[in-house]
Scaffold this active site. Structure first.
Site, PDB file in Angstrom:
ATOM      1  N   TYR A  50      42.475  45.058  36.728  1.00  0.00           N
ATOM      2  CA  TYR A  50      41.974  43.768  36.018  1.00  0.00           C
ATOM      3  C   TYR A  50      41.927  42.827  37.165  1.00  0.00           C
ATOM      4  O   TYR A  50      42.424  43.027  38.408  1.00  0.00           O
ATOM      5  CB  TYR A  50      43.069  43.277  35.167  1.00  0.00           C
ATOM      6  CG  TYR A  50      44.485  42.935  35.655  1.00  0.00           C
ATOM      7  CD1 TYR A  50      44.659  41.777  35.701  1.00  0.00           C
ATOM      8  CD2 TYR A  50      45.362  43.726  36.081  1.00  0.00           C
ATOM      9  CE1 TYR A  50      45.852  41.013  36.310  1.00  0.00           C
ATOM     10  CE2 TYR A  50      46.609  43.356  36.248  1.00  0.00           C
ATOM     11  CZ  TYR A  50      46.834  41.919  36.589  1.00  0.00           C
ATOM     12  OH  TYR A  50      47.941  41.496  37.017  1.00  0.00           O
ATOM     13  N   CYS A  51      41.342  41.734  36.951  1.00  0.00           N
ATOM     14  CA  CYS A  51      41.253  40.718  37.676  1.00  0.00           C
ATOM     15  C   CYS A  51      41.301  39.106  37.107  1.00  0.00           C
ATOM     16  O   CYS A  51      42.196  39.170  36.424  1.00  0.00           O
ATOM     17  CB  CYS A  51      40.247  40.680  39.030  1.00  0.00           C
ATOM     18  SG  CYS A  51      38.621  40.761  38.559  1.00  0.00           S
ATOM     19  N   ARG A  52      40.353  38.568  37.335  1.00  0.00           N
ATOM     20  CA  ARG A  52      40.217  36.847  36.720  1.00  0.00           C
ATOM     21  C   ARG A  52      39.623  36.779  35.411  1.00  0.00           C
ATOM     22  O   ARG A  52      40.075  35.665  34.925  1.00  0.00           O
ATOM     23  CB  ARG A  52      39.585  35.958  37.934  1.00  0.00           C
ATOM     24  CG  ARG A  52      40.118  35.925  39.087  1.00  0.00           C
ATOM     25  CD  ARG A  52      39.207  35.083  40.051  1.00  0.00           C
ATOM     26  NE  ARG A  52      39.855  35.171  41.411  1.00  0.00           N
ATOM     27  CZ  ARG A  52      39.177  35.312  42.651  1.00  0.00           C
ATOM     28  NH1 ARG A  52      37.785  35.445  42.454  1.00  0.00           N
ATOM     29  NH2 ARG A  52      39.629  35.291  43.682  1.00  0.00           N
ATOM     30  N   CYS A 108      34.750  39.260  36.275  1.00  0.00           N
ATOM     31  CA  CYS A 108      35.380  39.297  37.522  1.00  0.00           C
ATOM     32  C   CYS A 108      34.715  40.651  38.547  1.00  0.00           C
ATOM     33  O   CYS A 108      35.107  41.399  37.955  1.00  0.00           O
ATOM     34  CB  CYS A 108      36.819  38.959  37.746  1.00  0.00           C
ATOM     35  SG  CYS A 108      37.583  39.033  39.129  1.00  0.00           S
ATOM     36  N   LEU A 161      43.644  38.147  33.709  1.00  0.00           N
ATOM     37  CA  LEU A 161      44.802  37.711  33.314  1.00  0.00           C
ATOM     38  C   LEU A 161      45.050  36.430  32.428  1.00  0.00           C
ATOM     39  O   LEU A 161      45.751  36.277  31.523  1.00  0.00           O
ATOM     40  CB  LEU A 161      45.514  37.115  34.738  1.00  0.00           C
ATOM     41  CG  LEU A 161      46.837  36.390  34.373  1.00  0.00           C
ATOM     42  CD1 LEU A 161      47.948  37.482  34.282  1.00  0.00           C
ATOM     43  CD2 LEU A 161      47.195  35.561  35.868  1.00  0.00           C
TER      44      LEU A 161
END
Length: 222
Positions: free
Chosen positions: A177-179, A183, A207
């Protein structure tokens, strides 16, 4: 002498907020602020803007009620006004995806090409991570990880992934996962991991959405 009714006054204010959002740099700044509170200087560096330009955009958004600020000595720090800003950004994304051919083309040609598999939902990831059945991989830069991350997440920024593959257990499925939903870091990470024989999928968003859903978030380094 005519005067505006309450509905017209409200619509004018709503339009002012919408106008404030009508700049790509401001949307990028909001994506950064969705990770956590940042100084103007850090936001400028992250988005490739000058400090003066970033500050100007942020002030516009503060006046529109999209962000809040505080001063600490010489530095000014910004954060999202509240999670409703994420809802606005999500609504913009959905409308554009459904009704703009250019957006649909970018999604199909870039994102789907790298990962056409169904993403992992927040509920599924929470359940599987608590059972120890998956490796949660945060591919954002270290400073964003420190601001907040999923419980038990391993932080390997995308730029370091190639050199740190040995830290990942190939027997475990990896969920990156990221932003946020688009992302590119998580898409690139999943594509790179699959090319090297790992079983990897993406979290459905990032997140900020995880936090807004009331799910647990940890701050600090690993």
């Amino acid at each position: 002498m005519s005067s505006q009714g309450p509905k017209q006054v409200l619509f004018a204010q709503f339009a002012a907020v919408a106008k404030t959002l009508g700049h790509a740099h401001r949307l990028e700044l909001l994506e950064q602020l969705a990770q956590g509170e940042r100084s103007v200087e850090v936001l400028a560096q992250k988005t490739g803007l000058s400090i003066a330009n970033a500050s100007q955009h942020l002030q516009h958004m503060r006046r529109a009620g999209l962000v809040a600020s505080r001063r600490d000595g010489k530095f000014v720090y910004y954060q999202l006004a509240d999670d409703s800003v994420l809802d606005v950004l999500a609504a913009l994304r959905v409308v554009a995806e459904r009704n703009m051919a250019e957006v649909e083309q970018v999604v199909r040609s870039y994102f789907n090409e790298r990962d056409a598999l169904e993403a992992v939902s927040r509920e599924e990831l929470l359940q599987r991570s608590r059972a120890g059945a998956v490796t949660v991989l945060d591919v954002r830069p270290e400073d964003e990880f420190v601001l907040g991350h999923l419980p038990g997440a391993v932080n390997i920024p995308l730029r370091a992934l190639e050199k740190r593959l040995s830290e990942l257990d190939p027997a475990n499925e990896i969920v990156a996962y990221c932003r946020g939903p688009y992302c590119v870091l998580s898409y690139e990470a999943v594509a790179a991991l699959r090319a090297r024989g790992f079983k990897a999928r993406r979290l459905e968003d990032g997140l900020p959405e995880w936090r807004a859903a009331g799910l647990p978030v940890i701050s600090g380094s690993a």
